[in-house]
Design an enzyme around this catalytic site. Structure first.
Site, PDB file in Angstrom:
ATOM      1  N   LYS A   1       0.844  -1.195   0.000  1.00 41.32           N
ATOM      2  CA  LYS A   1       0.000   0.000   0.000  1.00 41.32           C
ATOM      3  C   LYS A   1       0.881   1.247   0.000  1.00 41.32           C
ATOM      4  CE  LYS A   1      -3.851   1.958   2.702  1.00 41.32           C
ATOM      5  NZ  LYS A   1      -4.715   1.715   3.887  1.00 41.32           N
TER       6      LYS A   1
ATOM      7  N   SER B   1      -9.563   1.196   3.095  1.00 44.45           N
ATOM      8  CA  SER B   1      -8.792   2.052   2.210  1.00 44.45           C
ATOM      9  C   SER B   1      -7.699   1.301   1.445  1.00 44.45           C
ATOM     10  CB  SER B   1      -8.135   3.177   3.021  1.00 44.45           C
ATOM     11  OG  SER B   1      -7.239   2.645   3.997  1.00 44.45           O
TER      12      SER B   1
ATOM     13  N   SER C   1      -9.737  -1.109   7.347  1.00 53.49           N
ATOM     14  CA  SER C   1      -9.186  -0.935   6.007  1.00 53.49           C
ATOM     15  C   SER C   1      -8.328  -2.071   5.486  1.00 53.49           C
ATOM     16  CB  SER C   1      -8.389   0.371   5.943  1.00 53.49           C
ATOM     17  OG  SER C   1      -9.247   1.479   5.977  1.00 53.49           O
TER      18      SER C   1
END
Length: 473
Positions: free
Chosen positions: A81, A156, A180
């Site tokens: 990420k 997310s 997330s």
């Protein structure tokens, strides 16, 4: 070889790499053939660099051939990420404000993975500043769900969920402040583990809400989640929230034997207002665990009634504190949804925030009491199937509700308490994966992983994978 190398797991590839049956170069080339074919329709990456990782793969191959094998991540390509710092590399946080940001140090988890011999193929798409659960990013474009590209991948850490599900990375790390890691893992049909707060260092991870943030594995199976946790867990004095507690040996301690273990079920919160097809898949999975010898016990957790308030007040105020100066000076550089939430976070009072922390303390005490009686607590990860990109509403039992009102209902308590929680696929609803959440006592990740590992032996997705078409882009 029946599968492409890119479609394999760490636990499958590592012994092959060690014996010389496959090379890191072959794995990397296989991954990039899929990135070339499918990235145009999924948009899971913010940045990737084939030439750089191929060079690193050749170097890893030389090290292994010379007898310098570092362990089961050596030569394994990962994409992370784009919120974790890489020294002297662009790390965007999915934002316009930090589009050209280059940190001068590695995140602790990045350093640990580098030391383990892992390779890095790129940085993955995410909701702007991790402040949302759709990964519909206004600056880098929406990430799409590989199972149905009209659907969100969750967020997310949506790029991580999508890339793992589409076999465009062998595994990933995500971050989790209200769900997330677990939300995109549920939406994309993969395994996502949020470890105990303090188990994994957050040093070098851009914060969303410092008292709720976690870093954890997002993988194709439970074994790989355990392997990654083995490599990133541990005390870090550079992170003030890090806890100096003994770490387990998670991969080697995996067991499918759950006979005599107790599953806690909380009906009045964790099974309230769940879309019936989702509920049916989760309850079917619990029955499977019972057939393996586990016992189910209903539990009461009174403080859950106030958990949504406590989570929302905590996350919005802490996030707005992080971005306060940029909200004043560069408001127009935030996406519309994040700008709205940051402005909202300026409104609660100190009294509101402190009351939320009192609720957290009560909730933690309630959970600690429950885990004196049960080994794990099981629930749906999400109460609905993933909506279409752009939709801000969801359907639960033919009733329309707001996405933001429901998306972290079941995941948020894990952040408020800091307890370990994992999402594992448990079936499909209208062709989209459904996730089951398994929560455990603090620093008992091995218990959560073993329940998930036992359930995974039932092959809940039946070997199905996203049916992707080769992109012309």
């Amino acid at each position: 070889m029946s599968k492409e190398p890119a479609q394999m797991t760490i636990s499958e590839l590592a012994p092959m790499i060690r014996k010389g049956d496959i090379s890191p170069v072959e794995i990397t080339e296989s991954l990039f053939s899929r990135i070339d074919a499918f990235e145009g329709q999924i948009n899971a990456f913010i940045e990737h660099d084939k030439e750089r990782i191929l060079y690193a793969a050749k170097e890893a191959e030389k090290e292994i051939q010379s007898g310098n094998y570092k362990g089961n991540l050596h030569g394994i390509p990962l994409a992370l990420k784009d919120i974790l710092y890489f020294k002297d590399e662009t790390v965007t946080m999915g934002s316009n404000i930090h589009r050209d940001f280059k940190p001068d140090f590695d995140a602790t988890v990045v350093s640990m993975l580098k030391e383990s011999g892992a390779l890095f193929s790129g940085k993955l798409n995410m909701h702007e500043y991790a402040w949302g659960a759709t990964t519909t990013n206004p600056h880098f474009g929406p990430c799409k769900n590989p199972w149905n590209t009209e659907k969100i991948p969750g967020g997310s850490s949506g790029g991580s969920g999508a890339a793992v599900a589409a076999d465009m990375t062998i595994a990933s790390l995500g971050t989790d402040t209200g769900g997330s890691i677990r939300i995109p893992s549920s939406s994309c049909g993969i395994v996502g583990l949020k470890p105990t707060h303090g188990r994994v260092s957050k040093y070098g991870c851009f914060p969303l809400a410092w008292s709720l943030d976690h870093i954890g594995p997002m993988t194709k199976n439970v074994e790989d989640a355990a392997i990654l946790l083995d490599h990133i867990a541990g005390y870090d004095p550079k992170d003030p929230t890090s806890v100096n507690a003994p770490t387990g040996v998670y991969y080697d301690s995996l067991t499918a034997d759950i006979k005599g273990k107790v599953i806690g079920i909380n009906e009045e919160y964790f099974f309230k207002d769940v879309d019936r097809p989702v509920e049916e898949q989760v309850r079917k999975a619990i029955k499977e665990l019972e057939s393996m010898g586990a016992r189910v016990e209903e539990v009461k957790i009174p403080a859950l009634r106030q958990s949504e308030y406590a989570e929302m007040i905590t996350i919005i105020t802490e996030a707005s504190a992080v971005h306060h100066q940029n909200l004043i000076s560069r408001e127009e550089d935030f996406g519309e949804d994040v700008r709205f939430l940051l402005k909202l976070g300026e409104l609660p009072s100190a009294v509101d925030y402190l009351q939320a922390q009192q609720i957290r303390r009560k909730l933690s005490n309630d959970f600690a009491e429950i885990f004196n009686k049960v080994d794990v607590l099981i629930s749906p990860t999400l109460p609905f199937a993933p909506p279409n990109i752009g939709d801000n509403k969801v359907m639960i039992n033919q009733m329309e509700g707001m996405f933001l009102d429901h998306v972290i209902r079941f995941t948020g308590p894990g952040n408020l308490t800091g307890l370990p929680a994992l999402s594992i696929p448990c079936g499909f609803v209208e062709g989209m994966p459904v996730g089951m959440q398994i929560m455990g006592p603090a620093f008992k990740e091995e218990s959560v992983l073993s329940f998930a590992y036992a359930y995974e032996q039932t092959n809940p997705l039946g070997g199905k994978k996203p049916n992707l078409e080769i992109s012309s882009v």
